[in-house]
Motif scaffolding. Structure first.
Motif, short mmCIF file in Angstrom:
data_model
loop_
_atom_site.label_atom_id
_atom_site.label_comp_id
_atom_site.label_asym_id
_atom_site.label_seq_id
_atom_site.Cartn_x
_atom_site.Cartn_y
_atom_site.Cartn_z
N ARG A 147 -11.45 2.25 -1.47
CA ARG A 147 -10.88 3.56 -1.75
C ARG A 147 -11.16 3.98 -3.19
O ARG A 147 -11.41 5.15 -3.46
CB ARG A 147 -9.37 3.58 -1.49
CG ARG A 147 -8.97 3.41 -0.06
CD ARG A 147 -9.61 4.48 0.82
NE ARG A 147 -9.63 4.13 2.21
CZ ARG A 147 -10.54 3.38 2.82
NH1 ARG A 147 -11.52 2.84 2.17
NH2 ARG A 147 -10.50 3.17 4.12
N LEU A 148 -11.13 3.03 -4.11
CA LEU A 148 -11.44 3.34 -5.52
C LEU A 148 -12.90 3.77 -5.66
O LEU A 148 -13.22 4.70 -6.41
CB LEU A 148 -11.16 2.13 -6.40
CG LEU A 148 -9.69 1.81 -6.64
CD1 LEU A 148 -9.55 0.47 -7.37
CD2 LEU A 148 -9.03 2.92 -7.44
N LEU A 171 0.80 -1.22 0.00
CA LEU A 171 0.00 0.00 0.00
C LEU A 171 0.84 1.27 0.00
O LEU A 171 0.29 2.38 -0.06
CB LEU A 171 -0.93 0.01 1.22
CG LEU A 171 -1.98 -1.10 1.27
CD1 LEU A 171 -2.78 -1.02 2.56
CD2 LEU A 171 -2.89 -1.05 0.05
N ARG A 172 2.17 1.12 0.10
CA ARG A 172 3.09 2.27 0.16
C ARG A 172 2.73 3.19 1.32
O ARG A 172 2.65 4.40 1.18
CB ARG A 172 3.07 3.08 -1.14
CG ARG A 172 3.21 2.32 -2.44
CD ARG A 172 4.54 1.60 -2.55
NE ARG A 172 4.86 1.20 -3.90
CZ ARG A 172 4.46 0.05 -4.47
NH1 ARG A 172 3.70 -0.78 -3.83
NH2 ARG A 172 4.85 -0.27 -5.68
N LEU A 173 2.50 2.59 2.49
CA LEU A 173 2.15 3.33 3.70
C LEU A 173 3.16 3.05 4.80
O LEU A 173 3.88 2.06 4.76
CB LEU A 173 0.75 2.92 4.20
CG LEU A 173 -0.42 3.23 3.28
CD1 LEU A 173 -1.70 2.62 3.84
CD2 LEU A 173 -0.57 4.72 3.10
N SER A 174 3.18 3.92 5.80
CA SER A 174 4.06 3.73 6.94
C SER A 174 3.51 2.66 7.88
O SER A 174 2.32 2.33 7.83
CB SER A 174 4.21 5.03 7.72
OG SER A 174 2.99 5.35 8.37
N ARG A 175 4.36 2.15 8.74
CA ARG A 175 3.94 1.17 9.75
C ARG A 175 2.84 1.75 10.63
O ARG A 175 1.83 1.10 10.90
CB ARG A 175 5.15 0.77 10.61
CG ARG A 175 4.82 -0.19 11.73
CD ARG A 175 6.05 -0.54 12.54
NE ARG A 175 7.08 -1.18 11.74
CZ ARG A 175 7.13 -2.49 11.48
NH1 ARG A 175 6.23 -3.29 11.98
NH2 ARG A 175 8.09 -2.98 10.74
N VAL A 188 -6.71 -6.60 2.02
CA VAL A 188 -5.97 -5.53 1.33
C VAL A 188 -6.68 -5.17 0.02
O VAL A 188 -6.89 -3.99 -0.28
CB VAL A 188 -4.50 -5.94 1.07
CG1 VAL A 188 -3.78 -4.89 0.24
CG2 VAL A 188 -3.77 -6.17 2.38
N ALA A 189 -7.10 -6.18 -0.72
CA ALA A 189 -7.82 -5.95 -1.98
C ALA A 189 -9.13 -5.21 -1.71
O ALA A 189 -9.48 -4.28 -2.46
CB ALA A 189 -8.07 -7.27 -2.69
N GLU A 194 -10.58 -0.43 9.51
CA GLU A 194 -10.68 -0.21 8.07
C GLU A 194 -9.95 -1.31 7.31
O GLU A 194 -10.22 -1.53 6.13
CB GLU A 194 -10.09 1.15 7.70
CG GLU A 194 -10.88 2.32 8.21
CD GLU A 194 -10.25 3.63 7.80
OE1 GLU A 194 -10.24 3.93 6.59
OE2 GLU A 194 -9.77 4.35 8.69
N LEU A 195 -9.02 -1.96 7.99
CA LEU A 195 -8.24 -3.05 7.40
C LEU A 195 -8.32 -4.24 8.36
O LEU A 195 -7.88 -4.14 9.51
CB LEU A 195 -6.79 -2.61 7.21
CG LEU A 195 -5.85 -3.54 6.45
CD1 LEU A 195 -6.36 -3.77 5.02
CD2 LEU A 195 -4.46 -2.95 6.42
N ALA A 196 -8.92 -5.33 7.91
CA ALA A 196 -9.09 -6.51 8.75
C ALA A 196 -7.75 -7.19 9.00
O ALA A 196 -6.86 -7.15 8.14
CB ALA A 196 -10.06 -7.48 8.08
#
Length: 58
Positions: A53-54, A14-18, A46-47, A29-31
């Motif tokens: 978000r899309l 996801l190109r996100l920080s920890r 994740v999918a 928001e993320l299981a």
């Protein structure tokens, strides 16, 4: 892609920080699941997160 992803793998995908990944997990928001001391995120979660978000952006 493996069935269950580690937090670093989710960070890369996801190109996100920890901290942001853990914020998403904490806010549900993320299981995720915990096995022992490991926090794992199903690839399907994740999918689903990306798809949501899309849909928000459309």
């Amino acid at each position: 892609m493996p069935e269950l992803l580690t937090v670093p793998e989710v960070m890369a995908a996801l190109r996100l920080s920890r901290a942001k990944v853990y914020d998403l997990i904490r806010s549900r928001e993320l299981a995720s699941i915990t096995i022992g001391r490991r926090r794992l995120v199903p690839a399907a979660a994740v999918a689903a997160f990306i798809q949501a978000r899309l849909e928000e952006a459309a």
